[in-house]
Design a protein around this motif. Structure first.
Motif, PDB file in Angstrom:
ATOM      1  N   ARG A  10      47.104  43.644  45.554  1.00 33.85           N
ATOM      2  CA  ARG A  10      48.009  44.788  45.532  1.00 33.85           C
ATOM      3  C   ARG A  10      47.783  45.733  46.712  1.00 33.85           C
ATOM      4  O   ARG A  10      48.733  46.186  47.347  1.00 33.85           O
ATOM      5  N   GLU A  11      46.514  46.024  47.024  1.00 34.83           N
ATOM      6  CA  GLU A  11      46.219  47.032  48.047  1.00 34.83           C
ATOM      7  C   GLU A  11      46.086  46.471  49.454  1.00 34.83           C
ATOM      8  O   GLU A  11      46.150  47.228  50.414  1.00 34.83           O
ATOM      9  N   LEU A  12      45.893  45.164  49.585  1.00 36.62           N
ATOM     10  CA  LEU A  12      45.687  44.593  50.918  1.00 36.62           C
ATOM     11  C   LEU A  12      46.693  43.504  51.246  1.00 36.62           C
ATOM     12  O   LEU A  12      47.486  43.638  52.168  1.00 36.62           O
ATOM     13  N   LEU A  13      46.683  42.438  50.507  1.00 34.66           N
ATOM     14  CA  LEU A  13      47.455  41.262  50.890  1.00 34.66           C
ATOM     15  C   LEU A  13      48.963  41.470  50.783  1.00 34.66           C
ATOM     16  O   LEU A  13      49.715  40.889  51.583  1.00 34.66           O
ATOM     17  N   THR A  16      49.920  43.345  54.156  1.00 34.07           N
ATOM     18  CA  THR A  16      49.408  42.866  55.433  1.00 34.07           C
ATOM     19  C   THR A  16      49.978  41.495  55.756  1.00 34.07           C
ATOM     20  O   THR A  16      50.010  40.610  54.902  1.00 34.07           O
ATOM     21  N   LEU A  17      50.415  41.331  56.988  1.00 27.10           N
ATOM     22  CA  LEU A  17      50.836  40.021  57.461  1.00 27.10           C
ATOM     23  C   LEU A  17      49.599  39.344  58.059  1.00 27.10           C
ATOM     24  O   LEU A  17      49.053  39.810  59.053  1.00 27.10           O
ATOM     25  N   ILE A  18      49.158  38.283  57.423  1.00 28.52           N
ATOM     26  CA  ILE A  18      47.954  37.566  57.859  1.00 28.52           C
ATOM     27  C   ILE A  18      48.361  36.506  58.863  1.00 28.52           C
ATOM     28  O   ILE A  18      49.231  35.677  58.593  1.00 28.52           O
ATOM     29  N   TRP A  19      47.720  36.514  60.031  1.00 22.14           N
ATOM     30  CA  TRP A  19      48.084  35.602  61.114  1.00 22.14           C
ATOM     31  C   TRP A  19      47.393  34.250  61.009  1.00 22.14           C
ATOM     32  O   TRP A  19      47.999  33.214  61.278  1.00 22.14           O
ATOM     33  N   ASN A  20      46.115  34.245  60.676  1.00 17.08           N
ATOM     34  CA  ASN A  20      45.371  32.976  60.616  1.00 17.08           C
ATOM     35  C   ASN A  20      44.135  33.170  59.735  1.00 17.08           C
ATOM     36  O   ASN A  20      43.916  34.240  59.174  1.00 17.08           O
ATOM     37  N   GLY A  75      44.230  48.991  60.541  1.00 23.79           N
ATOM     38  CA  GLY A  75      45.471  49.537  61.076  1.00 23.79           C
ATOM     39  C   GLY A  75      46.176  50.514  60.154  1.00 23.79           C
ATOM     40  O   GLY A  75      47.380  50.667  60.230  1.00 23.79           O
ATOM     41  N   GLY A  76      45.445  51.145  59.259  1.00 21.85           N
ATOM     42  CA  GLY A  76      46.024  52.137  58.373  1.00 21.85           C
ATOM     43  C   GLY A  76      46.363  51.620  56.988  1.00 21.85           C
ATOM     44  O   GLY A  76      46.825  52.381  56.144  1.00 21.85           O
ATOM     45  N   VAL A  77      46.147  50.334  56.724  1.00 20.70           N
ATOM     46  CA  VAL A  77      46.398  49.795  55.384  1.00 20.70           C
ATOM     47  C   VAL A  77      45.430  50.413  54.389  1.00 20.70           C
ATOM     48  O   VAL A  77      45.808  50.799  53.291  1.00 20.70           O
TER      49      VAL A  77
END
Length: 85
Positions: A10-13, A16-20, A75-77
């Motif tokens: 809920r708070e992170l994923l 956030t767009l995960i690149w790799n 990055g502010g997340v």
């Protein structure tokens, strides 16, 4: 563990767009650090698991003089707020 996974999602994923895989591991490490060292937990009377409890006896007059600093992570997340020393 289910609570941690739910909170992490809920708070992170979800934000956030995960690149790799490397980025995912970095983000999870940052979240784990924030979760264990900063984020308050109700079951621990608003303390973090790896941080001691704060003395609740604070003079109400001194609260007005507290200076609060914010630290952004990922990055502010994730945002951490602390009293300035």
């Amino acid at each position: 563990m289910e609570r941690w996974i739910q909170t992490c999602r809920r708070e992170l994923l979800d934000r956030t767009l995960i690149w790799n895989q490397r980025h995912l591991l970095y983000a999870l490490r940052e979240f784990e650090t924030s979760y264990n060292e900063h984020r308050p937990h109700r079951a621990l009377r608003q303390a973090a698991p790896l941080r001691p409890l704060v003395d609740p006896r604070v003079d109400s007059a001194s609260i007005a003089s507290f200076e609060i600093r914010r630290r952004d992570r990922l990055g502010g997340v994730l945002k951490e707020y602390r009293h300035a020393a």
